[in-house]
Design an enzyme around this catalytic site. Structure first.
Site, PDB file in Angstrom:
ATOM      1  N   ALA A 307       0.695  -0.828   0.909  1.00 17.46           N
ATOM      2  CA  ALA A 307       0.081   0.210   0.117  1.00 17.46           C
ATOM      3  C   ALA A 307       0.662   1.759   0.187  1.00 17.46           C
ATOM      4  O   ALA A 307       0.265   2.211  -0.388  1.00 17.46           O
ATOM      5  CB  ALA A 307      -1.044  -0.060   1.632  1.00 17.46           C
ATOM      6  N   MET A 308       2.534   0.796   0.444  1.00 16.41           N
ATOM      7  CA  MET A 308       3.045   2.132   0.628  1.00 16.41           C
ATOM      8  C   MET A 308       3.807   2.350  -0.188  1.00 16.41           C
ATOM      9  O   MET A 308       4.226   3.064  -0.968  1.00 16.41           O
ATOM     10  CB  MET A 308       3.787   2.373   1.639  1.00 16.41           C
ATOM     11  CG  MET A 308       2.867   2.405   3.092  1.00 16.41           C
ATOM     12  SD  MET A 308       4.079   2.350   4.596  1.00 16.41           S
ATOM     13  CE  MET A 308       5.084   3.321   4.569  1.00 16.41           C
ATOM     14  N   CYS A 416      14.025  -8.842   2.727  1.00 21.15           N
ATOM     15  CA  CYS A 416      12.895  -8.000   3.549  1.00 21.15           C
ATOM     16  C   CYS A 416      12.702  -6.788   2.591  1.00 21.15           C
ATOM     17  O   CYS A 416      11.851  -6.858   1.759  1.00 21.15           O
ATOM     18  CB  CYS A 416      13.884  -7.516   5.179  1.00 21.15           C
ATOM     19  SG  CYS A 416      15.277  -6.763   4.810  1.00 21.15           S
ATOM     20  N   SER A 417      12.764  -5.606   3.625  1.00 22.42           N
ATOM     21  CA  SER A 417      11.847  -4.187   2.886  1.00 22.42           C
ATOM     22  C   SER A 417      13.146  -3.106   2.841  1.00 22.42           C
ATOM     23  O   SER A 417      12.872  -2.876   1.383  1.00 22.42           O
ATOM     24  CB  SER A 417      11.136  -3.016   4.241  1.00 22.42           C
ATOM     25  OG  SER A 417      10.270  -4.100   4.557  1.00 22.42           O
ATOM     26  N   ASP A 418      14.043  -2.838   3.054  1.00 19.42           N
ATOM     27  CA  ASP A 418      15.491  -1.611   2.540  1.00 19.42           C
ATOM     28  C   ASP A 418      16.166  -3.144   2.428  1.00 19.42           C
ATOM     29  O   ASP A 418      17.831  -1.954   1.672  1.00 19.42           O
ATOM     30  CB  ASP A 418      14.896  -1.230   3.372  1.00 19.42           C
ATOM     31  CG  ASP A 418      14.409   0.216   3.988  1.00 19.42           C
ATOM     32  OD1 ASP A 418      14.044   0.004   2.523  1.00 19.42           O
ATOM     33  OD2 ASP A 418      14.254   0.390   4.970  1.00 19.42           O
ATOM     34  N   TRP A 420      19.053  -4.668   4.247  1.00 14.77           N
ATOM     35  CA  TRP A 420      19.730  -3.629   5.024  1.00 14.77           C
ATOM     36  C   TRP A 420      19.647  -4.767   6.239  1.00 14.77           C
ATOM     37  O   TRP A 420      20.620  -4.086   7.065  1.00 14.77           O
ATOM     38  CB  TRP A 420      20.335  -2.408   5.288  1.00 14.77           C
ATOM     39  CG  TRP A 420      19.286  -1.803   5.199  1.00 14.77           C
ATOM     40  CD1 TRP A 420      18.358  -2.209   6.381  1.00 14.77           C
ATOM     41  CD2 TRP A 420      19.073  -0.462   4.950  1.00 14.77           C
ATOM     42  NE1 TRP A 420      17.774  -0.951   6.422  1.00 14.77           N
ATOM     43  CE2 TRP A 420      17.899   0.415   5.982  1.00 14.77           C
ATOM     44  CE3 TRP A 420      19.912   0.616   4.187  1.00 14.77           C
ATOM     45  CZ2 TRP A 420      17.567   1.532   5.155  1.00 14.77           C
ATOM     46  CZ3 TRP A 420      19.081   1.070   3.404  1.00 14.77           C
ATOM     47  CH2 TRP A 420      18.103   2.599   3.642  1.00 14.77           C
ATOM     48  N   ASP A 421      18.911  -4.908   7.020  1.00 15.60           N
ATOM     49  CA  ASP A 421      18.415  -5.465   8.607  1.00 15.60           C
ATOM     50  C   ASP A 421      18.421  -7.012   8.157  1.00 15.60           C
ATOM     51  O   ASP A 421      19.143  -7.573   8.465  1.00 15.60           O
ATOM     52  CB  ASP A 421      17.534  -4.926   9.126  1.00 15.60           C
ATOM     53  CG  ASP A 421      17.949  -3.642   8.962  1.00 15.60           C
ATOM     54  OD1 ASP A 421      18.860  -3.198   9.945  1.00 15.60           O
ATOM     55  OD2 ASP A 421      16.810  -2.842   9.297  1.00 15.60           O
ATOM     56  N   ARG A 422      17.568  -7.858   8.297  1.00 14.37           N
ATOM     57  CA  ARG A 422      16.981  -8.918   8.371  1.00 14.37           C
ATOM     58  C   ARG A 422      17.509  -9.842   6.854  1.00 14.37           C
ATOM     59  O   ARG A 422      18.357 -10.456   7.134  1.00 14.37           O
ATOM     60  CB  ARG A 422      15.132  -9.378   8.514  1.00 14.37           C
ATOM     61  CG  ARG A 422      14.687  -8.947   9.134  1.00 14.37           C
ATOM     62  CD  ARG A 422      13.308  -8.804   9.517  1.00 14.37           C
ATOM     63  NE  ARG A 422      12.749  -7.286   8.537  1.00 14.37           N
ATOM     64  CZ  ARG A 422      11.741  -6.555   9.013  1.00 14.37           C
ATOM     65  NH1 ARG A 422      10.474  -7.922   8.961  1.00 14.37           N
ATOM     66  NH2 ARG A 422      11.352  -5.902   7.898  1.00 14.37           N
TER      67      ARG A 422
END
Length: 822
Positions: A307-308, A416-418, A420-422
């Protein structure tokens, strides 16, 4: 004498004064207290020998009580750490400070530590210490950190770009090439093999600001197509290769989420790039391997991101693909879980930050942490924290990825989203399981630098350190080639939009990297023979990461570290740890005693039942339960035994070397003994021959009517006795040494004493004539003496004494004319 406790890293995220709580993404480093007994009330820091290079005291407080241990002393705030010097004071003084009017300062660290200091009222020391801490934990500029103040010192840092290229060369099967700064400057690092190539498309970070300067991409995809594909990925984090198997062609890639939005937008360039990851050559024909797209997020979160403007891929758009969601929560859930976990350890540990033991806190006095109900409640609280569940989720997802790559030779794309974390957690942990090289010291460094530092994990935001993002540098990138996509915030690069919102930037703290190291410790527990490094190394490594003493983990990306000049201005964490190990060699605590390169020389594929995590005692319990945290005592004991065994082994080698020397010496002595035996045998033979010759001479002399006696003198004496004379007198013939004797070195020649007796001599004959007739076989009846010049003819005595060396007896000289006929 000062007994110093070991330095441990602690970063102050939360600082509390009284009931007021002040939150901040601080960068505080180390809390170290040193006991000095006794010490005066006024402590001067001018002569502190334990201050590090470029470390200076900013403020100090006297008469401060450390509530955790109920110890009084002097508190110092330096530009690097917090020093607490303990002094001996009466217990009544501490009781006064712990009255209801006490002033408390609570420091919550990132290393599971909660520390509380108590100050005297109406001294304004607490406010001064708090202000000094605030200036250190929230510096205005990144260059105010201690890492820049102390400089590289002896721990200089080689270029991380060179190390990244060397890792790329290894993955391409070109490990014989060695990267250099000259190679980077002239752009000659763009090598390739049959499937993959090193691209310099991001050399100036124009493609993606959070990616490294060089990318490993499919050889069949051009740079122009990569640029087009980057517009379809959040923050332009295009799919790039993290690891590949040179034998099977299996590949592990990473990226950020696709910008599909609610309209399920597609990108031909992105689909072609992902398809190139799956290409393989079978029997000379192009084919495709199975593609797995591993989305680390829960499915509902991926839909919400749609949605974003974000979202997840559709398997219908990517040929022969399968989408898998791992359900790992975001950074905010991890931060809250870590806070609950830390509070649990402080509450139910052996001692807490309020200075009370856990068995007193709940009114119990029995075993463990109190009565049975309180023990059950504590276990429930641990489960409610969710920390171990999150660790298990990361472990399970990484094991699944490693199994697909190792067992099916598949291509796996993780995001993941960006990204760089998960994504960094899953990809790096899967690499650790797949490649034994990453389980060594050098490989672990290459893995951390590649998948965490080079691929842009935002350490400054996650660890809580100052960053240059959104301040004096503009790091945003607009996607000018796509009109509709440029409006999405997911297309902006790191920092610019988030750094402007200070409250949101503070909430970006999350123990993502700490959680990953926790997962590594779990694998080390499951596979103790597979890792060159030990759990102690992981603890020291985390402390160095949180300390801000070194520059490796500063900033949010490779580009930011290049702008700040971190490599040239700060020390290197890896060089520091290597220097620690070099002091003791293989016996250092960082080395794993049980490491066996042959036991696990392939991928680690743990089954699901083996992935049940537990507390990491050396890190989680070292402050709350110091006695129980010594799970490494057995390892330390084994290490001591290994050191003793090594010493015995060296002593054995020395003894074996000496034994070999003794054997060699014995062989030489045996050879000498054999030579001596041969010489002795020769001497014995000579002696036997001489004895035979002596016997022959004796018989010859006896045949002349003489009695022969042997003596051990250096000369031989011939004595002649006449039975007709009433009185015996001896005549000794003078000998000539050159003619009658041979001198020997040992002067122990066997000599002969010969006595000659005349048996049948006529009374009318003269004694001299009878002797001559007896001794001289050449004298005949009726003829005169044939040896008139001889000494015997010149003597008037009736006895003749003849001295001769027995060894030269057969060579006894006489005048030559004696043998001539007249």
């Amino acid at each position: 004498m000062a007994a110093s406790r070991p330095s441990r890293s602690v970063s102050a995220r939360d600082i509390s004064i009284g009931c007021e709580r002040l939150d901040g993404a601080g960068s505080w480093d180390t809390l170290e207290w040193t006991k000095i007994e006794p010490v005066t009330r006024s402590v001067s820091h001018a002569n502190f020998e334990f201050l590090l290079e470029a470390e200076r005291v900013l403020d100090e407080g006297h008469g401060v009580v450390l509530v955790n241990t109920d110890e009084a002393g002097t508190l110092f705030v330096t530009n690097f750490r917090l020093l607490f010097l303990v002094v001996k004071v009466q217990s009544t003084s501490r009781n006064t400070n712990k009255s209801s009017s006490r002033r408390l300062l609570q420091i919550i660290g990132k290393d599971m530590r909660i520390i509380v200091f108590c100050f005297r009222p109406r001294t304004k020391q607490r406010r001064a210490i708090f202000d000094a801490l605030s200036r250190c934990t929230k510096p205005e500029r990144i260059w105010d950190l201690y890492a820049f103040t102390c400089g590289p010192s002896k721990f200089s840092n080689l270029s991380p770009k060179v190390r990244l290229l060397n890792e790329y060369f290894r993955l391409l099967g070109k490990g014989f090439h060695h990267a250099s700064m000259r190679m980077i400057e002239d752009g000659s690092f763009t090598m390739s093999n049959d499937s993959w190539r090193i691209s310099d498309i991001n050399f100036n970070y124009s493609l993606c600001q959070s990616y490294p300067f060089a990318l490993l991409v499919p050889k069949s995809v051009s740079d122009d197509e990569i640029i087009q594909a980057s517009n379809f990925r959040a923050r332009s984090r295009v799919p790039a290769v993290s690891w590949c198997n040179p034998e099977t062609g299996a590949v592990l890639a990473r990226s950020s989420q696709p910008l599909v939005g609610i309209m399920n937008t597609r990108s031909t360039a992105d689909e072609k790039l992902v398809a190139a990851l799956c290409a393989q050559l079978i029997d000379g024909k192009d084919s495709r391997r199975k593609l797995y797209i591993a989305d680390a997020r829960p499915r509902k979160n991926a839909l919400a991101n749609g949605a974003m403007g974000g979202g997840s891929e559709s398997s219908s758009n990517y040929f022969q693909s399968e989408i898998v969601f791992f359900g790992i929560d975001n950074i905010h859930a991890m931060r809250e879980s870590f806070a609950r976990f830390r509070d649990y350890l402080d509450t139910h540990g052996a001692a807490s930050s309020d200075g009370m033991s856990s068995f007193l806190r709940h009114g119990g006095w029995t075993w463990g942490g109190g009565n049975l109900s309180s023990m059950s409640a504590s276990v429930s609280t641990l489960g409610d924290s969710g920390w171990l569940i999150h660790v298990q989720s990361v472990l399970a997802g990484s094991a699944w990825i490693a199994a697909r790559v190792a067992l099916e030779s598949a291509a796996v794309l993780v995001h993941c989203s960006d990204g760089w974390d998960r994504t960094s957690q899953l990809v790096s942990l899967a690499n650790l399981m797949l490649d034994p090289y990453y389980r060594t010291f050098t490989g672990f460094q290459a893995l951390v630098e590649k998948d965490w530092l080079d691929f842009g994990h935002p350490f400054s935001d996650r660890v809580g350190m100052p960053s240059i993002s959104g301040s004096s540098f503009e790091l945003s990138r607009n996607a000018s080639s796509t009109g509709s996509f440029s409006s999405s915030p997911l297309r902006q690069s790191s920092g610019s939009s988030q750094a402007s919102n200070s409250s949101h930037a503070q909430n970006n703290y999350s123990p993502i990297f700490l959680q990953w190291v926790d997962c590594v410790s779990q694998l080390l527990r499951i596979y103790p023979f597979a890792f060159e490094f030990s759990s102690n190394f992981l603890v020291d490594f985390l402390d160095c990461v949180l300390s801000c003493r070194f520059g490796n983990f500063l900033c949010n990306s490779e580009k930011e570290r290049q702008i700040c000049g971190v490599d040239e201005s700060c020390g290197c964490l890896w060089a520091y740890l290597a220097d620690m190990r070099s002091s003791e060699g293989r016996s250092h605590a960082h080395y794993n005693l049980f490491y066996d390169t042959l036991k696990h020389n392939g991928p680690l594929l743990p089954p699901a039942a083996a992935l049940a995590p537990t507390l990491w005692p050396q890190f989680h319990l070292r402050w709350a339960c110091p006695f129980e945290s010594q799970a490494g005592e057995l390892e330390a004991e084994c290490r001591n035994m290994a050191i003793k065994f090594s010493e015995l082994q060296k002593a054995k080698e020395v003894a074996e070397m000496k034994a070999k020397e003794y054997l060699a010496a014995m062989e030489i002595l045996n050879v000498d003994l054999q030579n001596e035996k041969q010489v002795s045998s020769s001497a014995m033979n000579l002696a036997k021959r001489a004895s035979k010759e002596n016997a022959a001479i004796q018989r010859a002399v006896q045949s002349l009517g003489c009695r022969v006696n042997f003596t051990n003198s250096s000369d031989s004496t011939v004595d002649v006795e006449s039975s007709l004379m009433e009185t015996s007198q001896r005549l000794s013939l003078p000998r000539r040494e050159s003619e009658y004797t041979m001198e020997h070195n040992d002067r122990s020649d066997l000599s002969v004493s010969i006595t000659v007796e005349a048996d049948d001599v006529a009374p009318s004959s003269s004694p001299l004539g009878q002797v001559c007739e007896t001794l001289c076989p050449l004298r005949t009846q009726g003829r005169g003496c044939q040896w008139p010049d001889a000494a015997c003819a010149q003597l008037g005595s009736q006895f003749i004494g003849l001295k001769a060396n027995f060894d030269a007896f057969d060579r006894l000289s006489i005048y030559d004319r004696y043998f001539k006929s007249e």
